[in-house]
Design an enzyme around this catalytic site. Structure first.
Site, short mmCIF file in Angstrom:
data_model
loop_
_atom_site.label_atom_id
_atom_site.label_comp_id
_atom_site.label_asym_id
_atom_site.label_seq_id
_atom_site.Cartn_x
_atom_site.Cartn_y
_atom_site.Cartn_z
N LYS A 1 -6.60 -92.98 10.92
CA LYS A 1 -6.04 -94.07 10.12
C LYS A 1 -4.60 -93.72 9.74
CE LYS A 1 -7.13 -96.96 6.07
NZ LYS A 1 -7.99 -97.15 4.89
N SER B 1 -9.73 -101.92 4.21
CA SER B 1 -8.47 -101.73 4.88
C SER B 1 -8.56 -100.94 6.19
CB SER B 1 -7.51 -100.98 3.95
OG SER B 1 -7.99 -99.67 3.70
N SER C 1 -13.08 -99.82 1.47
CA SER C 1 -12.29 -99.86 2.70
C SER C 1 -12.87 -99.12 3.89
CB SER C 1 -10.86 -99.33 2.43
OG SER C 1 -10.09 -100.31 1.82
#
Lengths: 494, 489
Positions: free
Chosen positions: A79, A160, A184
């Site tokens: 990420k 997210s 997330s």
């Protein structure tokens, strides 16, 4: 030869260790999938050479008879919230576009040490603020999933960690890192039919992870199944003296401890999560989950978490408050974007840089956070929200007198279409309603696939455990996984 | 203490003063990072990733800085808070990389304490006053802007960014510039004794924010102004004087004092407005979520307490009990350097009275003349003890010792070696002395007659002559004895 990209973490690790295939072959296969999946926009930066390099090192170690790490030969997606040395790290923002850290986050360093390799930096909601991946400066990620019946509308991969979820679901990587501040990891995992666990706050070091809300941010693994999550979490977690909130505890052997026999365990079903007008597919999946856990030997008990309805408002005060301060460092002075209009002074530079560098959602949260911390409003908002947070933690404490684990849906709906909720931030925020309480209490929580809804989209079941009981959470997740028989995959269109 | 009053056209005014002293904590590393906290260095050479607030960087408290703050608190008899917490003070400035300063607003590490000050330490009867300390908290220093490096831009030096400061906040207990000066002096002395701050105001490791208001004696407090970053004791006193005067003039002119931040200009001897309350920052303080509350256990506190040195007040009392004059005891203990020097001298078994008199007159006189501080003294305590030992055991006389000391200052040689080399040993050789006395009596028959007729005072003249003739090396006792014998026969 088998398609190596169909394999998960455990299978790759085993295959590489046994010599059935080598790590470079695995890396090449995933690199190819990544290169061919631009349409999903899952990656901000692709690093095929990094994946190959790590794989070569693993193959060399194996040839030399050296011991192999927990993630040896497994290429993963990272990420873009994790700082990676020599590789651009942006948190999907314009303000950090072009920023190349000179340092490696503790969690990513742990993974490389365990033998994993990096396929690239995964797209995400900007500064991890969002539930649909639509706030990325680099364009939204698209879910590989589509609704059935020829509906080709692009769907949100959740957020997210939407780049992570989309990439795993599309088999661009067998696993990826995620971070979870208010859902997330769990919500995007649920949206694409994969597994993801947010461990107890403090298990994974936050050092080198671009901060959103420090008291809530927690890294965790996302992968195709529970075992893979256990393996990867073991590699990621551990005490880090560079993070004052890191837990100084040994990392349990979660993979070795996996056991889906839940006899003797009590699972609580919180009545407050059964909202009025709950989606009937969600309700049905939840009932299935209850039945599966019963089948695994668990006793089901009804519990109450009375302050649940205050969790979301409290979260949307605390997280923006911390974010407004955490993001103050992006000021154009030392790194990242600098917008210096002609004849501008320092204040003008701040205003221009931050207006240009932050997206609308980030700006919104900075303003909310600034407001709730302002003189005269602090007690009414921030102090009050902290009290609510304490009450929510107490709700869970009380619940643990009755049960060992809690089962609930991960999100109130299946994936929604891109653009469907962007005009209504509150509707977007509501997507976190089931995920946020565990975040506020710092508890381990996991999402595992629970089935498909009527549109053919994945739904997720959430298991919340006591602090430090990742094992209990993983075991219940495994019990569901074994019974749900979730094998559905997105049909390739990209 | 004597009452300090400002004469206005409407009568007398009293000044009310409170000080916030920022003292840089003595430690190798910064408050939340491992970077060096040393003064100086090339710009941006003492900067870690944390100090530069790179993305994802986190603060980790430096135990040594916490320890120093606790020890300082103990030295002012303050309450030590076993539970304290760090807060973020949010504001934007180019010298503040994080966009917030990590400080302690709500739960400081040190609570209420006090310091006793003496207005005039040289006066044993000078009144004493207790100044209350409200709190001490620890916080990060900011970096520094350099405006002279580029025609249109400012440069930023982050060497100081993140260095640990103690903010020591007094009660508004001071009533004159002299009291404020004495307070800062005493505080600096305590910090130096404890070793928690070098107190070096020139290098900025200690500076004061001066809160001043005026009122008619006995009335309510007036509105205060805060004059920032005053960096010497003299400037603190001057800033109070001019700011109080300004406020009195302003009020008597029909104006009102506004609560604001001001700057002191030592060249023009005036304070100037920096920013008023209206455009004051809203700092949006909140607990730093990157840091856990600071919890101190008993063992740690015990270690802090055990490591405290004898403090000025206790030392002064002990010196007085040793027989030193109140003046000597006060001057020896006022500055840590002097006290430590004297302690080293005592450790060499020098007689306290002899040692203190010599230190305060001979050594200080010489250093004054040379324009040197005690730390730069060419003679160290061990060397001084050697010199004083030669006087004490009668090897040399007091007057010869001054000569030897001068040579020591110039050459750095040891006292015994100098005495040996120059043949300065005191003599008690009665034959040699008697021979000189005989010559002097012969050469001064008139004075001998005067003496014998009752002018006793002339005895000193004969002593002087004899000592001179002996090159100062005669034992004064023996000279006295032989002279008496010769003159009285």
């Amino acid at each position: 030869m088998t398609d190596l990209t169909k394999l998960g973490v455990a299978a790759i690790r085993t295959g590489v260790a046994s010599g059935e295939f080598n790590a470079v072959e695995v890396a090449e296969a995933f690199n190819a999938n990544v290169a061919a999946a631009k349409a999903l926009n899952a990656f901000i930066v692709e690093t095929p050479e990094k994946a190959i390099e790590a794989a070569q090192a693993v193959d060399a170690d194996r040839a030399a008879g050296n011991p192999l790490g927990k993630m040896a030969g497994v290429p993963i997606g990272m990420k873009d919230l994790f700082c990676t040395e020599g590789v651009q790290t942006t948190a999907a923002s314009h303000i950090l576009e072009g920023f190349v850290p000179t340092y490696e986050s503790t969690v990513s360093a742990n993974l490389w040490k365990a033998g994993a390799g990096m396929l690239g930096k995964l797209n995400m909601d900007q500064f991890a603020m969002g539930s649909s991946n639509e706030t990325s400066y680099f364009g939204n990620v698209i879910s590989p999933w589509r609704r059935g019946g020829g509906d080709n509308a692009a769907l949100a991969p959740g957020g997210s960690s939407g780049g992570s979820s989309s990439a795993i679901a599309a088999r661009l990587c067998p696993a990826a890192t995620g971070t979870d501040t208010g859902g997330s990891i769990r919500q995007p995992a649920a949206f694409v039919g994969i597994s993801g666990i947010k461990p107890t706050y403090g298990r994974c070091s936050r050092w080198g992870v671009v901060a959103f809300a420090s008291s809530l941010d927690q890294a965790g693994p996302m992968s195709r199944d529970v075992r893979d999550c256990a393996i990867m979490l073991e590699a990621m977690a551990g005490f880090d003296p560079k993070d004052s909130t890191s837990l100084d505890l040994p990392v349990p052997e979660w993979e070795a401890g996996l056991n889906s026999d839940l006899r003797g365990k009590k699972v609580g079903i919180p009545k407050e999560y059964r909202l009025d007008g709950i989606d009937e597919d969600i309700a049905a999946m939840w009932d299935n989950g209850i039945a599966w856990l019963k089948d695994a030997g668990a006793e089901i008990v009804d519990i109450s978490l009375p302050h649940t309805k205050y969790a979301l408002p409290a979260y949307y005060i605390i997280a923006p408050a911390e974010a407004s301060s955490n993001l103050a460092r992006y000021d154009g002075v030392r790194y990242g974007l600098r917008d210096l209009p002609d004849g501008a002074g320092l204040q003008d530079m701040y205003a221009a840089t931050r207006a240009a560098g932050f997206g609308a959602e980030v700006r919104r949260r900075i303003m909310i956070g600034t407001y709730v911390l302002s003189a005269g409003f602090y007690d009414a908002y921030y102090t009050q929200a902290q009290k609510v947070r304490a009450l929510i933690a107490r709700d869970f404490e009380a619940a643990w007198a009755q049960c060992d684990l809690i089962l609930a849906p991960t999100a109130p709906s299946a994936a929604f279409g891109l653009g469907e909720k962007t005009s209504d931030p509150l509707a977007m925020y509501l997507n976190d309603v089931f995920a946020v309480p565990a975040s506020l209490a710092g508890l381990p929580a996991m999402s595992v696939p629970g089935g498909l809804d009527k549109q053919g989209l994945p739904l997720g079941l959430q298991i919340v455990g006591k602090a430090l009981d990742e094992q209990g959470v993983l075991n219940a997740g495994l019990a569901i996984e074994e019974r749900a028989g979730f094998t559905a995959e997105a049909e390739k269109w990209w | 203490m004597s009452e300090y009053r400002i004469q206005g056209i409407t009568g007398e005014w009293e000044v009310v003063i409170g000080l916030e002293v920022h003292a840089q904590v003595t430690s190798n590393a910064k408050l939340f990072s491992g970077a060096s906290a040393a003064y100086g260095g090339e710009p941006n050479s003492h900067v870690s990733l944390v100090d530069a607030a790179m993305p994802g960087m986190l603060p980790v408290p430096n135990r040594e800085c916490i320890r120093q703050a606790v020890r300082t608190g103990m030295a002012i008899n303050a309450q030590i808070n076993k539970w304290s917490r760090f807060d973020r003070k949010n504001y934007f400035y180019a010298d503040l990389p994080q966009g917030y300063q990590i400080s302690q607003l709500y739960h400081p590490i040190v609570g209420e304490g006090e310091i006793e000050v003496i207005l005039d330490e040289k006066d044993a009867n000078s009144p004493r006053k207790t100044i209350g300390i409200e709190r001490i908290h620890v916080e990060q220093d900011a970096g520094k802007l350099m405006h002279d490096q580029h025609p249109t831009m400012s440069y930023v030096d982050l060497n100081r960014s993140g260095v640990a400061l103690m903010e020591i906040v007094s009660r508004p207990d001071m009533r004159s510039p002299a009291e404020a000066g004495a307070y800062v002096k005493k505080l600096r002395s305590i910090l130096r004794y404890v070793g928690s701050c070098d107190g070096n105001m020139e290098e900025g490791s200690m500076r004061a924010d001066v809160n001043v208001s005026v009122r008619k004696p006995g009335e309510e407090f007036g509105t205060r102004t805060e004059t920032k970053n005053v960096n010497s004791i003299r400037f603190v006193m001057q800033a109070i004087e001019v700011e109080a005067r300004r406020q009195v003039d302003l009020i008597e002119d029909g104006g009102t004092v506004v609560q604001e931040t001001r700057l002191f200009d030592p060249n023009k001897l005036e304070t100037r407005s920096m920013r008023s309350k209206e455009d004051a920052h809203d700092y949006r303080y909140f607990p730093d979520p990157d840091l856990l509350p600071l919890e101190l256990d008993d063992a740690f506190l015990e270690e802090c307490r055990a490591s405290l040195p004898e403090l000025p007040d206790a030392k002064r009392a002990r010196y007085e009990a040793m027989g030193l004059t109140a003046y000597n005891a006060a001057v020896l203990t006022a500055e840590a350097e002097t006290a430590f020097w004297f302690e080293d001298l005592l450790a060499e078994r020098v007689d306290p009275k002899q040692g203190s008199n010599w230190l305060l007159s001979e050594l200080f006189g010489a250093l004054n003349r040379l324009g040197k501080s005690l730390e730069e003294s060419p003679v160290n305590p061990k060397q001084a003890a050697e010199l004083l030992g030669l006087v004490a055991d009668g090897t040399i006389s007091g007057s010869i010792s001054k000569q030897v000391f001068e040579i020591m200052l110039e050459t750095g040689q040891g006292a015994a070696a100098i005495v040996e080399e120059k043949g300065l040993k005191q003599t008690s050789d009665t034959g040699a002395i008697e021979a000189e006395i005989a010559k002097i009596i012969a050469a001064n028959e008139d004075k001998v007659a005067e003496y014998r007729s009752g002018k006793d005072k002339l005895f000193g003249f004969f002593v002087g002559q004899t000592m001179k003739a002996m090159g100062g090396k005669a034992n004064p006792g023996v000279v006295n004895e032989l002279l008496k014998k010769a003159l009285d026969q």
